[in-house]
Motif scaffolding. Structure first.
Motif, PDB file in Angstrom:
ATOM      1  N   ASP A   5       0.838  -1.198   0.000  1.00 22.70           N
ATOM      2  CA  ASP A   5       0.000   0.000   0.000  1.00 22.70           C
ATOM      3  C   ASP A   5       0.874   1.249   0.000  1.00 22.70           C
ATOM      4  O   ASP A   5       0.554   2.248  -0.657  1.00 22.70           O
ATOM      5  N   GLY A   6       1.979   1.184   0.752  1.00 24.06           N
ATOM      6  CA  GLY A   6       2.905   2.301   0.755  1.00 24.06           C
ATOM      7  C   GLY A   6       3.543   2.531  -0.600  1.00 24.06           C
ATOM      8  O   GLY A   6       3.683   3.670  -1.055  1.00 24.06           O
ATOM      9  N   LEU A   7       3.918   1.442  -1.254  1.00 25.45           N
ATOM     10  CA  LEU A   7       4.477   1.575  -2.606  1.00 25.45           C
ATOM     11  C   LEU A   7       3.436   2.109  -3.578  1.00 25.45           C
ATOM     12  O   LEU A   7       3.756   2.895  -4.482  1.00 25.45           O
ATOM     13  N   SER A   8       2.186   1.692  -3.399  1.00 23.11           N
ATOM     14  CA  SER A   8       1.111   2.188  -4.252  1.00 23.11           C
ATOM     15  C   SER A   8       0.925   3.691  -4.061  1.00 23.11           C
ATOM     16  O   SER A   8       0.737   4.437  -5.030  1.00 23.11           O
ATOM     17  N   PHE A   9       0.976   4.143  -2.796  1.00 23.11           N
ATOM     18  CA  PHE A   9       0.876   5.575  -2.515  1.00 23.11           C
ATOM     19  C   PHE A   9       1.997   6.338  -3.214  1.00 23.11           C
ATOM     20  O   PHE A   9       1.771   7.392  -3.825  1.00 23.11           O
ATOM     21  N   ALA A  10       3.205   5.815  -3.133  1.00 24.95           N
ATOM     22  CA  ALA A  10       4.346   6.465  -3.775  1.00 24.95           C
ATOM     23  C   ALA A  10       4.159   6.512  -5.282  1.00 24.95           C
ATOM     24  O   ALA A  10       4.446   7.538  -5.921  1.00 24.95           O
ATOM     25  N   ALA A  11       3.666   5.420  -5.866  1.00 23.55           N
ATOM     26  CA  ALA A  11       3.471   5.382  -7.318  1.00 23.55           C
ATOM     27  C   ALA A  11       2.437   6.412  -7.759  1.00 23.55           C
ATOM     28  O   ALA A  11       2.619   7.097  -8.778  1.00 23.55           O
TER      29      ALA A  11
END
Length: 563
Positions: A272-278
């Motif tokens: 989810d954190g990587l998705s937020f960054a993307a």
């Protein structure tokens, strides 16, 4: 000679114009409307302590933030006695960020002109970069994004030219100056320092056709990465010698780890954190992937094709570092942490078209072009090619998308409140507009407290406060020597015995959230509620700002005479 003069004149024009633009926006936002981001104001407070605290000394700058963004503000802070808005409204920070962002604009321009791209195209891409809403905002608000973008773009510019002409001067500037100063600007740079070393070392090894290949690769790697590594060790060593903590940003009660815990932010699920960054990267540079694919496809197999690796690796390292940091729960979900995607997209737009005539270099290396021709030709590129127009239009998509993304509180919690300034709507009853106005009013209460204390005519050394929240009060006062703050060497002794230390007032914040780390609350856990039997409540000041405490001003009880 004429072409070289024109080359410098264009860069000067861009620098002066954008510096004036960013400085004007900073004045309008911060001085006229009081829209100030907390980290910018805290850096001003650190620089102010170096000059105007009770014990002026350089170490008062603190060790939570890296030092460069505060140190360079000191000359402007010196004007504070004659123009108080320099500190009260953090305008010293605006001067700093406007200068560095304008310099970053020049570096983006240089990536095109030094490689002989048509001047109109280089200027168009540069203008689109300079006018991006996030670039304008962070070029004007005193945050560390502007100097970080400048040092990273300076590094990328120089390494791109090194890939072409193998001039050792570019490695000296990129590694010996830009990368070292980048680490003293933001901790993210440590990833870029490592990535630059691997890129340069690998390139040198691949280029070498005879031994000692490994030695040459190692020397170039050290040349570009050792200064940054030295800055890393040097800053940690100085911090440890003075504070006893090598990495106060992570271990101190005022550091990022403590702030995350005190704010109650929960660690996101990793993906989810990587998705937020993307999503954040996409909001800032929606066409980054097409531009990257286009640049790689255009460069592959042609002379100097490794130039495209430079922005992908250097800027990409910063994005990867921030993405992992948020996904692992060690930083906040702020859109600004991914702002480096904007210069990355700009540099790729400049690489997605054919080079012209490369500008001459001081010391061409063995892998430089066999001959350097008249640099006047670098301004006589192709007059009209559809590819130039298409790439520029693809890059231009980022402007409206970024402006839209800055209004989304989920991804842009620090930017969306600009709506309170750009579209105030004072009669609106919506929760979003009310939230925007609370953020826009942040630090207005602290300014009123400072003005009230100024009017009391108190002597030096009479008001005790921590700078967890109190920095906003200290920057707004016209008499900073009135305050006793943690950077003063006698802070602990006066905190332990405020009566004997001639303290008259203690400025208390609630012992919850970030206030739990406030030194006054740690020493006197009941101070805010009862005065801890050492002080009497004089004023309670509700706060108009977002995320700021309701203050209580306590008068220190006088010592009872012994009969």
């Amino acid at each position: 000679m004429i072409a070289t003069w024109t080359h410098h004149r264009v860069k000067t024009l861009f620098f002066v114009t954008t510096f004036a633009l960013y400085l004007g926006v900073g004045y309008w936002l911060q001085v006229r409307h009081g829209f100030i981001i907390g980290d910018a104001l805290s850096r001003v407070a650190a620089a102010q302590s170096v000059l105007f605290s009770r014990d002026p000394h350089l170490a008062a700058i603190g060790f939570i933030f890296t030092p460069l963004t505060a140190v360079v503000q000191i000359p402007a802070i010196a004007l504070n006695p004659w123009w108080p808005v320099i500190t009260e409204r953090a305008f010293a920070g605006s001067i700093m960020s406007a200068f560095f962002m304008a310099a970053a604009v020049v570096q983006i321009l240089g990536m095109g002109t030094d490689r002989g791209l048509p001047r109109a195209y280089s200027m168009s891409i540069t203008a689109l970069f300079a006018l991006n809403p996030m670039i304008i905002f962070y070029g004007s608000n005193g945050m560390s994004e502007a100097p970080f973008i400048f040092f990273m773009s300076w590094t990328v510019h120089r390494l791109m030219m090194w890939m072409i002409n193998d001039d050792v001067h570019h490695l000296v500037v990129a590694g010996g100056i830009a990368m070292g100063l980048a680490y003293l600007t933001r901790y993210d740079a440590v990833a870029c320092v490592a990535a630059a070393g691997l890129l340069v070392g690998g390139t040198t090894y691949a280029r070498a056709r005879e031994n000692p290949r490994s030695r040459r690769a190692l020397l170039d790697l050290l040349m570009v990465s050792l200064p940054g590594f030295a800055a890393f060790l040097g800053w940690a060593a100085v911090s440890w010698l003075i504070t006893g903590e090598a990495f106060a940003q992570f271990t101190s009660q005022y550091g990022n780890t403590s702030i995350l815990a005190q704010s109650g932010q929960t660690k996101p699920e990793f993906f989810d954190g990587l998705s937020f960054a993307a999503v954040s990267i996409t909001l800032l540079a929606p066409t980054l992937l097409p531009l990257a694919g286009w640049a790689v496809a255009h460069r592959w197999g042609r002379p100097y094709w490794p130039t495209v690796l430079v922005p992908l690796v250097i800027y990409g390292a910063a994005l990867a570092f921030q993405s992992y940091s948020y996904a692992s729960g060690s930083t906040f979900g702020f859109l600004r942490f991914y702002i480096i995607a904007i210069p990355m997209a700009a540099s790729l737009a400049l690489l997605a078209v054919p080079d012209g005539v490369i500008m001459p270099t001081k010391r061409p290396g063995r892998h430089a072009p066999p001959a350097l021709v008249d640099p006047a030709a670098s301004f006589r590129g192709p007059r009209s090619r559809p590819a130039y127009v298409v790439v520029a239009l693809v890059f231009a998509i980022s402007l409206p998308v970024t402006a839209w993304g800055m209004g989304k509180s989920t991804y842009a919690p620090q930017e969306f409140a600009l709506g309170a300034v750009l579209a105030p709507q004072p009669d609106s009853l919506t929760e979003q507009k009310a939230h925007e106005h609370r953020i826009a009013n942040t630090f207005s209460t602290e300014r009123r407290i400072a003005h009230y204390l100024d009017q009391l005519g108190l002597p030096d050394n009479s008001v005790l406060t921590d700078t967890v929240f109190g920095f906003a009060v200290v920057t707004a006062t016209t008499r900073p020597r009135m305050f006793v703050i943690p950077s003063d060497p006698d802070f602990t002794s006066k905190l332990n015995d405020p009566v004997s230390g001639d303290i008259r007032y203690m400025l208390a914040a609630p012992p919850t959230g970030r206030g739990a780390s406030d030194a006054l609350n740690l020493r006197y856990p009941t101070l805010y509620e009862t005065g801890a039997d050492i002080a009497t409540l004089e004023l309670e000041i509700p706060n108009d700002g977002d995320g700021q405490p309701d203050w209580r001003l306590y008068r220190v009880n006088e010592a009872v005479p012994v009969s």
